[in-house]
Write a protein that holds these residues in place. Structure first.
Motif, PDB file in Angstrom:
ATOM      1  N   MET A   1       0.840  -1.183   0.000  1.00  0.00           N
ATOM      2  CA  MET A   1       0.000   0.000   0.000  1.00  0.00           C
ATOM      3  C   MET A   1       0.887   1.250   0.000  1.00  0.00           C
ATOM      4  N   ILE A   2       0.436   2.230  -0.721  1.00  0.00           N
ATOM      5  CA  ILE A   2       1.178   3.491  -0.833  1.00  0.00           C
ATOM      6  C   ILE A   2       0.379   4.579  -0.122  1.00  0.00           C
ATOM      7  N   LYS A   3       1.058   5.314   0.737  1.00  0.00           N
ATOM      8  CA  LYS A   3       0.430   6.455   1.403  1.00  0.00           C
ATOM      9  C   LYS A   3       1.126   7.721   0.917  1.00  0.00           C
ATOM     10  N   VAL A   4       0.321   8.717   0.582  1.00  0.00           N
ATOM     11  CA  VAL A   4       0.862   9.979   0.082  1.00  0.00           C
ATOM     12  C   VAL A   4       0.254  11.113   0.888  1.00  0.00           C
ATOM     13  N   SER A   5       1.108  12.047   1.281  1.00  0.00           N
ATOM     14  CA  SER A   5       0.622  13.254   1.941  1.00  0.00           C
ATOM     15  C   SER A   5       1.431  14.439   1.420  1.00  0.00           C
ATOM     16  N   VAL A   6       0.863  15.610   1.592  1.00  0.00           N
ATOM     17  CA  VAL A   6       1.561  16.853   1.241  1.00  0.00           C
ATOM     18  C   VAL A   6       1.616  17.651   2.542  1.00  0.00           C
ATOM     19  N   PRO A   7       2.619  17.358   3.384  1.00  0.00           N
ATOM     20  CA  PRO A   7       2.626  17.931   4.736  1.00  0.00           C
ATOM     21  C   PRO A   7       2.986  19.414   4.810  1.00  0.00           C
ATOM     22  N   ASN A   8       3.760  19.920   3.849  1.00  0.00           N
ATOM     23  CA  ASN A   8       4.135  21.325   3.940  1.00  0.00           C
ATOM     24  C   ASN A   8       4.584  21.871   2.590  1.00  0.00           C
ATOM     25  N   TYR A  23       5.820  22.194  -3.080  1.00  0.00           N
ATOM     26  CA  TYR A  23       5.054  21.410  -2.109  1.00  0.00           C
ATOM     27  C   TYR A  23       5.783  20.096  -1.892  1.00  0.00           C
ATOM     28  N   ARG A  24       6.078  19.798  -0.633  1.00  0.00           N
ATOM     29  CA  ARG A  24       6.772  18.555  -0.306  1.00  0.00           C
ATOM     30  C   ARG A  24       5.733  17.441  -0.250  1.00  0.00           C
ATOM     31  N   THR A  25       5.929  16.436  -1.078  1.00  0.00           N
ATOM     32  CA  THR A  25       5.045  15.283  -1.117  1.00  0.00           C
ATOM     33  C   THR A  25       5.771  14.118  -0.463  1.00  0.00           C
ATOM     34  N   SER A  26       5.180  13.587   0.584  1.00  0.00           N
ATOM     35  CA  SER A  26       5.759  12.474   1.321  1.00  0.00           C
ATOM     36  C   SER A  26       5.113  11.176   0.837  1.00  0.00           C
ATOM     37  N   VAL A  27       5.945  10.217   0.419  1.00  0.00           N
ATOM     38  CA  VAL A  27       5.462   8.952  -0.141  1.00  0.00           C
ATOM     39  C   VAL A  27       5.955   7.808   0.747  1.00  0.00           C
ATOM     40  N   THR A  28       5.031   7.004   1.269  1.00  0.00           N
ATOM     41  CA  THR A  28       5.394   5.872   2.122  1.00  0.00           C
ATOM     42  C   THR A  28       4.943   4.580   1.449  1.00  0.00           C
ATOM     43  N   ILE A  29       5.913   3.681   1.231  1.00  0.00           N
ATOM     44  CA  ILE A  29       5.637   2.366   0.644  1.00  0.00           C
ATOM     45  C   ILE A  29       6.265   1.328   1.549  1.00  0.00           C
ATOM     46  N   SER A  30       5.459   0.402   2.044  1.00  0.00           N
ATOM     47  CA  SER A  30       5.946  -0.690   2.902  1.00  0.00           C
ATOM     48  C   SER A  30       6.824  -0.166   4.039  1.00  0.00           C
ATOM     49  N   GLY A  31       6.409   0.914   4.674  1.00  0.00           N
ATOM     50  CA  GLY A  31       7.138   1.448   5.817  1.00  0.00           C
ATOM     51  C   GLY A  31       8.317   2.347   5.479  1.00  0.00           C
ATOM     52  N   THR A  33       9.798   5.733   3.636  1.00  0.00           N
ATOM     53  CA  THR A  33       9.286   7.035   3.211  1.00  0.00           C
ATOM     54  C   THR A  33      10.349   7.820   2.456  1.00  0.00           C
ATOM     55  N   HIS A  34       9.922   8.470   1.392  1.00  0.00           N
ATOM     56  CA  HIS A  34      10.787   9.432   0.709  1.00  0.00           C
ATOM     57  C   HIS A  34       9.940  10.657   0.359  1.00  0.00           C
ATOM     58  N   SER A  35      10.596  11.754   0.091  1.00  0.00           N
ATOM     59  CA  SER A  35       9.896  13.000  -0.218  1.00  0.00           C
ATOM     60  C   SER A  35      10.268  13.497  -1.606  1.00  0.00           C
ATOM     61  N   VAL A  36       9.297  14.151  -2.216  1.00  0.00           N
ATOM     62  CA  VAL A  36       9.476  14.733  -3.542  1.00  0.00           C
ATOM     63  C   VAL A  36       8.951  16.163  -3.465  1.00  0.00           C
ATOM     64  N   GLU A  37       9.721  17.115  -3.933  1.00  0.00           N
ATOM     65  CA  GLU A  37       9.259  18.502  -3.968  1.00  0.00           C
ATOM     66  C   GLU A  37       8.845  18.863  -5.385  1.00  0.00           C
ATOM     67  N   LEU A 100       5.836  10.522  -8.570  1.00  0.00           N
ATOM     68  CA  LEU A 100       6.157  10.284  -7.155  1.00  0.00           C
ATOM     69  C   LEU A 100       7.513   9.604  -6.974  1.00  0.00           C
ATOM     70  N   GLN A 101       8.221   9.396  -8.054  1.00  0.00           N
ATOM     71  CA  GLN A 101       9.540   8.746  -8.050  1.00  0.00           C
ATOM     72  C   GLN A 101       9.478   7.355  -7.420  1.00  0.00           C
ATOM     73  N   ILE A 102       8.463   6.589  -7.859  1.00  0.00           N
ATOM     74  CA  ILE A 102       8.296   5.204  -7.422  1.00  0.00           C
ATOM     75  C   ILE A 102       8.657   4.326  -8.609  1.00  0.00           C
ATOM     76  N   SER A 103       9.647   3.441  -8.418  1.00  0.00           N
ATOM     77  CA  SER A 103      10.080   2.647  -9.569  1.00  0.00           C
ATOM     78  C   SER A 103       9.992   1.142  -9.363  1.00  0.00           C
TER      79      SER A 103
END
Length: 168
Positions: A1-8, A23-31, A33-37, A100-103
């Motif tokens: 499962m992928i969780k995405v938030s835009v915290p700041n 906008y910083r986008t936080s991407v969590t996959i299988s625990g 996390t990485h961020s993409v601006e 989201l830079q998910i490969s």
């Protein structure tokens, strides 16, 4: 499962450009996390691309009256809601995963935005197919053909004779 938030968000001041917001986008996959601006314009480009192939959630408006922190916070919340809505799709478009830079997701959870995306792929995307130049059941060839064992078996079953019946 992928969780995405835009915290700041934050202001970027470049020497050659006017200040802009990312906008910083936080991407969590299988625990993990990485961020993409990303700038708003990059989210908007993604939205225009995705709405051609899937039903997208409501996208925050481009035009705003002023650029105060309240407006930027409202836009951040809108982008977060939008991204979370995209993640509810059964199949995630390849362009979204790239954004989201998910490969390295399992193949069942990604799709191709168009058939052109398949050109550079190394793995087979379909089952091998066998084809014939002519329909072997419609053409009768007498040279070097194998015996028709089904017809022979039916004939032997019907006639139950020790003599072999040949149809030519």
């Amino acid at each position: 499962m992928i969780k995405v938030s835009v915290p700041n968000y934050r202001q970027v001041e470049a020497e050659d450009e006017r200040p802009y917001t990312v906008y910083r986008t936080s991407v969590t996959i299988s625990g993990r996390t990485h961020s993409v601006e990303k700038r708003y314009s990059e989210f908007h480009t993604l939205h225009k691309q995705l709405k051609k192939t899937i039903n997208t959630p409501e996208f925050p408006p481009k035009k705003v009256k002023n650029w105060g922190t309240k407006v930027l916070e409202h836009r951040r919340q809108g982008l977060e809601h939008y991204m979370q809505g995209l993640m509810e799709q059964d199949i995630l478009p390849k362009s979204l995963l790239t954004f989201l830079q998910i490969s390295n997701l399992p193949s069942r959870s990604l799709s191709y935005d168009s058939l052109n995306d398949l050109d550079g792929e190394s793995g087979a995307t379909h089952q091998p197919m066998l084809s014939y130049e002519d329909d072997p059941y419609l053409t009768t060839s007498t040279e070097d053909s194998l015996p028709d064992i089904i017809s022979e078996g039916v004939k032997q079953g019907l006639y139950q004779d020790d003599t072999q019946i040949h149809a030519h």
